[in-house]
Design an enzyme around this catalytic site. Structure first.
Site, short mmCIF file in Angstrom:
data_model
loop_
_atom_site.label_atom_id
_atom_site.label_comp_id
_atom_site.label_asym_id
_atom_site.label_seq_id
_atom_site.Cartn_x
_atom_site.Cartn_y
_atom_site.Cartn_z
N GLU A 1 39.57 20.12 -39.16
CA GLU A 1 39.06 21.30 -39.84
C GLU A 1 39.31 21.28 -41.34
O GLU A 1 38.45 21.66 -42.15
CB GLU A 1 39.67 22.57 -39.23
CG GLU A 1 39.12 22.96 -37.86
CD GLU A 1 39.59 22.10 -36.70
OE1 GLU A 1 40.46 21.24 -36.91
OE2 GLU A 1 39.07 22.29 -35.58
N HIS B 1 42.73 31.85 -28.70
CA HIS B 1 41.29 31.80 -28.95
C HIS B 1 40.67 33.18 -29.17
O HIS B 1 39.46 33.33 -28.98
CB HIS B 1 40.58 31.12 -27.76
CG HIS B 1 40.62 29.63 -27.79
ND1 HIS B 1 41.77 28.92 -27.58
CD2 HIS B 1 39.66 28.70 -28.03
CE1 HIS B 1 41.50 27.61 -27.65
NE2 HIS B 1 40.25 27.46 -27.94
C1 LIG Z 1 41.84 22.74 -33.75
C2 LIG Z 1 40.82 22.93 -32.71
N1 LIG Z 1 39.53 22.68 -33.02
C3 LIG Z 1 38.59 22.84 -32.08
C4 LIG Z 1 38.89 23.26 -30.82
C5 LIG Z 1 37.80 23.42 -29.75
N2 LIG Z 1 37.93 22.36 -28.76
C6 LIG Z 1 38.60 22.56 -27.62
S1 LIG Z 1 38.74 21.16 -26.73
C7 LIG Z 1 37.90 20.26 -27.87
C8 LIG Z 1 37.70 18.79 -27.65
C9 LIG Z 1 38.99 18.07 -27.61
O1 LIG Z 1 38.78 16.76 -27.22
P1 LIG Z 1 39.97 15.85 -26.74
O2 LIG Z 1 41.13 15.99 -27.63
O3 LIG Z 1 39.42 14.49 -26.58
O4 LIG Z 1 40.39 16.42 -25.32
P2 LIG Z 1 39.56 16.51 -23.98
O5 LIG Z 1 38.90 17.83 -23.97
O6 LIG Z 1 38.61 15.37 -23.94
O7 LIG Z 1 40.57 16.43 -22.90
C10 LIG Z 1 37.49 21.07 -28.91
C11 LIG Z 1 36.68 20.60 -30.04
C12 LIG Z 1 40.24 23.55 -30.55
N3 LIG Z 1 40.64 24.04 -29.37
N4 LIG Z 1 41.18 23.36 -31.51
#
Ligand SMILES: Cc1ncc(C[n+]2csc(CCOP(=O)(O)OP(=O)(O)O)c2C)c(N)n1
Ligand SMILES: Cc1ncc(C[n+]2csc(CCOP(=O)(O)OP(=O)(O)O)c2C)c(N)n1
Ligand SMILES: [Mg+2]
Ligand SMILES: [Mg+2]
Lengths: 325, 332, 325, 332
Positions: free
Chosen positions: C60, C129
């Site tokens: 971000e 959230h």
């Molecule tokens: C700082 C932040 N940015 C965006 C989000 C929204 N978000 C939740 S899960 C996710 C993807 C995360 O991917 P990854 O770390 O690969 O974990 P996975 O869901 O694949 O287990 C996003 C963008 C968040 N929760 N926190």
């Protein structure tokens, strides 16, 4: 009573904290070898060793988060964020973890963390180094927000903060470090519940905290010469706010000016003003006024910086307007 | 089948993977039925990771998870009832129902979330390890996170700090090739995640996250390294999520074909196959397992159904610790 | 007038913006292949190509900072921060760069950046959230803060924001996306100066913005049945605040309740309350009241989340108290 | 002396280094005299970096600096007068006096600060490069930062994003071995900074930052790489700060001896020596240079002295752009 500087008071508090509890340790940028940006921990590395006086890399989010983790793990970390300006980088950890985990976990975990940071303007360090964001912090449920304005509070609040089971944020106004004051040695730890009347008065209440306290007291001095008796209330604790003391003062004086170095819109002064309205509206003879910072990135040159910040003259002028109006 | 794995343990690994699979299938069903609300991120497809990793930790070790942590909590030992009740938002949930799917907590098992800000758990894990280190405890902190989290600054800061201070943190990256809808190669310029560890002088390894035994072996090695005071270690588990990112996801970013191909590598099916071939498991064994799990789930659901809601007057309880009867007040 | 959803309105605004100016591009997490977390940019990657619809890594601080840089470099970026919750990680870039560089550089540089983010609670997504931090943003000089509550504003504010030479932050309440409203097609771009009276009334002013507007209108409906005529003011723009419209309303009704989904202490509602006192004190028949969120990390279960947030019933009750008091 | 460097250019490099040195010595003096206030971070000792790097950029390229940017602005071409006036906080300063030492800006020379939050310039530089890239301009953005900044998350995020999108950013790390009072080995677990670039599949090189010719050669190579569309590049300049971090620093964290040893490698003295040996420069040349620089400084000081202060009524000017005569109001 002894006279010491605010810096010495912070140092005294830190040393007593470190001596008093082996779980207490200090970490942050340059708290060790450098001796602390404001020299608050000079000599501590030698005195307490590198296990307990920890220089961190430049990584605010992570060393604040590590403070949260260490507190969860049974330590009592004092994290120094060099200044409030850099704490912006750690706000996610503060809002989403430090302030939240206790409630969100259904009360299973406590985070007895103390975070200290220098705040405020007035030293000509320009826009990116002059923020006053205590009001933002005061918005966050789950944390306690302290603004020691006196040497007694600078020492005592730190010790009291370490007795809290939940995260405490202490804002030390950078302008105050070299200033001297009378230390009340008996006040240890100080109370973390009540605002303080720093000067009694009957015509108007000047309500403030932190670095602005001294400006309000100076304004009260000026006003006294004009026969205006101003009461000066030092909020001391911004969260939870001791509004009763404020109300009691306003019920006596019927008028109030709130002074806050934050930018005016969305300032903590707005909260105080709103709560005065909510609890003492019918006692007010005139609307509560605010003296805040002009809404501008704080400029470097002295004349403009002075013009941007609350000053005793501006406070006194506002008081005269309120009384005249 | 590697002879070092005994039959009981192998069966347990299979059972544990099945527990997650069936539990989450039930969750999806309950979500459709409106019993579970908010965000729900399923772990289906990735079970071998939590199941292979978890036995490597002692009860003294700490676990930090993400919003995709059902499996981790379950295998860590939190009973299914409180987990299901948490998903329902009920007061008998593992966090009094306040957090739901993304925020499991369990103090008795040193399970520190359930943290839903991507990357936000890493600094906390570093701090937990610091506390252990300063208190001369030979504990390890296991920090799970996704490939998406690797892009966040906190990944970088946390590996550096942990390495600098030689802290006992195990960084466990569950690389399922996607951060929500963004494929690994579209969010990482260097897609070899394990290789990033060199930037912090941290040892690392990438392993097949679809193979529960490989996960376990690699994790055990890494835990040993960390526990014996050598500092942090990064493990990259290469895995895949079979389901949508969350219940809202239309999965526009990958083909059905790709998913189907990965399902050929279903960690449960493959391991089961392996065990059958080796004669470790009979069809009856599997049936028994399924039956027991179904019963456990049914019990968990009824535990959740019967659990009370947290009373309204407790809304602000635990915002602060109650001290000497004095409760810092919350206002509305 | 056509009926469309808030999501469709945002989409329409984005599409018109992208079609209208080749310098406009959209970047953020999952705006492309995924189609946007709230499906606001579904199909755009195909329509506008990967140069203009850019999926970013989870970072971000950097993609917001890159938006600042791109704006400095002559582009007109629309940065989507998935939700306000994650924007905490970008606050340093926002406060110290986006909001500051123009003034600090003596006016040499402009940053025509638009940042959109979803905000608010009400969908049972729990503590991390569910933030409502518009009030924090409204504290920052140098930026403009918009809170579109209607479909007309959801589309039109985006287009108006792109005509601003300085950074604009748009808060879209996540609860609103699926809701339908009447689109005023003529209002394009909309004005970024004035608050709007969404319902005229004479007994009390309900002052609010964003997702809470609909709760205030619902409360006004309920009250109408009881013979209470509530005027509903939609602030629309939190910074700069159009306090004149608020004052005019309060001068007419003599009473006010401010509704704000932020936590009460330090809420934007406090600012509105303080400014009402400052400008309309002698017109007030009773103190301005606030309906805000309870100061607690927002819990997951519906009954507790509902209890934590402002609701029509709570607003109506507060109105009755104000009128009775 | 490398034959590829012609005498005029060599003399210019020497002169430029001396300009920084003398300018900053004057700053230190003016600081003691109270003419300059706030924070003042001197570049003395590191001059070879800015002086060697800057000629590699065209006037179309962009520069992003830190709070230790006097040298960069000076060599980029901003006249000394407006820089000195900025340090005085006067209205003829390069940022109307509003920023002082840490916040030099110069739009005509695409000098984007003077940004004083450590790491904060990197994302901005990535964005500037993105704008160039999207507008098909063959420009390069040069982003200077210190070794301390390498620990911040934005370093990690920015290198990843720039590499992922193949953006024309040159990441220029001025590794002076200290972040304030914290030595490199106490803030980086991997002290070889150039090596970190591999985590982003970014090419990198470390060079002797005390040798202006080496700096120039390496920078030119890197600029070429970046300008021809190959994506970002990381250069690590190994250098040393001779003075305190800022005017408040008691320098408890390093020995006088260490500083003295590094002063043996003074980039100006060494280069001067080299040029003398080669017969490129006579003592008279040097005297002339010093005289001209002294005159330039004297003029800059008098420019600053004579500059007006920004009028009070302009305090809130430029918080927002004035539009159609309508100025978004700032309140006090
Ligand atoms: C700082 C932040 N940015 C965006 C989000 C929204 N978000 C939740 S899960 C996710 C993807 C995360 O991917 P990854 O770390 O690969 O974990 P996975 O869901 O694949 O287990 C996003 C963008 C968040 N929760 N926190
Ligand atoms: C985010 C942030 N944290 C802390 C500071 C305070 N600070 C200013 S300079 C500095 C050291 C930076 O070191 P480095 O990046 O190596 O640059 P150098 O000063 O050596 O040129 C620190 C800690 C800051 N300005 N910004
Ligand atoms: Mg993933
Ligand atoms: Mg350095």
């Amino acid at each position: 009573m002894t006279k010491i500087t605010y810096r010495e008071a912070v140092r005294a508090g830190l040393r007593e904290a470190l001596q008093g509890d082996p779980r207490v340790f200090l970490m942050g940028e340059d708290v060790g070898k450098y001796g602390g940006t404001y020299a608050c921990s000079k000599g501590f590395l030698e005195e307490f060793g590198p296990e307990r006086i920890r220089d961190t890399p430049l990584s605010e989010s992570t060393f604040v988060g590590a403070g949260i983790g260490a507190a969860l793990g049974g330590m009592k970390p004092i994290v120094e964020v060099m200044t409030v300006n850099f704490s912006l980088l750690a706000l996610d950890q503060i809002v989403n973890n430090a302030a939240t985990i206790r409630h969100m976990s259904g009360g299973q975990f406590s985070i007895p963390l103390v975070v200290r940071m220098a705040t405020g303007a007035g030293r000509q360090v320009a826009a990116q180094h002059s923020h006053s964001l205590e009001g933002w912090y005061a918005h966050i449920p789950g944390i306690t927000v302290l603004a020691p304005a006196t040497v007694t509070d600078a020492r005592g609040m730190l010790l009291a903060a370490l007795q809290e089971p939940d995260p405490v944020f202490i804002f030390e106004h950078a302008y105050l470090y070299p200033l001297e004051g009378e230390l009340d040695e008996s006040a240890l730890p100080v109370d973390l519940i009540h605002a303080a009347i720093r000067r009694a008065g009957s015509d108007i209440s000047l309500i403030t905290f932190g670095g602005s306290l001294w400006k309000a007291l100076e304004a009260a001095d000026q006003l006294a010469h004009e026969g205006i008796s101003a009461e000066v209330v030092d909020l001391r604790i911004l969260r939870p706010l001791d509004i009763s003391t404020v109300w009691a003062s306003v019920r006596k004086t019927h008028r109030a000016v709130v002074i806050d170095e934050g930018w005016r819109t969305g300032s903590f002064a707005a909260e105080v003003s709103a709560q005065i309205m909510e609890g003492a509206f019918f006692d007010l003879d005139s609307p509560v006024a605010r003296v805040c910072s002009v809404e501008v990135p704080i400029p470097y040159p002295k004349h403009l910086e002075d013009a941007a910040l609350p000053q005793p003259e501006k406070i006194a002028l506002t008081v005269r307007n309120v009384l005249g109006g | 089948m590697d002879a070092v794995v005994d039959r009981d343990h192998a069966l347990d690994l299979l059972r544990q993977m099945l527990r997650i699979r069936r539990f989450e299938e039930k969750c999806a069903e309950l979500y459709s039925g409106g019993k579970i609300r908010g965000f729900l991120h399923l772990y289906i497809g990735e079970e071998a990771v939590a199941v292979g990793a978890m036995p490597c930790f002692t009860s003294e070790d700490a676990i930090v998870g993400t919003y995709r942590e059902h499996g981790h909590a379950l295998i860590r030992g939190t009973p299914m009832g409180p987990l299901m009740a948490e998903l329902y938002g009920k007061a008998n949930g593992c966090a009094r129902g306040r957090g739901g799917s993304m925020h499991f907590f369990d103090a008795t098992r040193r399970f520190y979330g359930g943290l839903a800000i991507v990357g936000g758990g890493l600094p906390v894990a570093v701090g937990l390890a610091l506390a252990d280190n300063m208190q001369q405890r030979r504990r390890v902190t296991a920090c799970f996170f996704g490939d998406g989290a690797v892009a966040e600054g906190e990944f970088h800061e946390s590996l550096n700090l942990a390495a600098l201070w030689k802290l006992p943190v195990l960084f466990l990256c569950e690389n399922n090739l996607y951060a929500m809808g963004t494929a690994l190669g579209r969010h990482q310029s260097q897609t070899d995640i394990a290789r990033k560890a060199d930037a912090y002088a941290v040892p690392a390894e990438a392993v097949n996250g679809m193979d529960v035994l490989e996960v376990e072996a690699a994790t055990r090695k890494a835990v040993d390294f960390v526990r014996t005071g050598h500092g942090p270690y990064l493990l990259e588990y290469r895995t895949y999520r079979f389901r949508a990112h969350s219940m809202y996801d239309a999965e526009l970013y990958r083909t059905k074909d790709e998913v189907a191909q990965w399902k050929q590598r279903d960690p449960i099916a493959l391991f089961h196959q392996q065990l059958r071939t080796e004669g470790y498991v009979t069809d009856a064994d599997l049936d028994n397992m399924e039956t027991a799990i179904a019963a456990e789930i049914a019990e968990a659901v009824s535990f959740a159904e019967m659990s009370p809601w947290e009373p309204m007057e407790d809304l602000t309880k635990d915002v602060y610790t109650a001290k000497n009867g004095f409760h810092r007040s919350a206002q509305s």
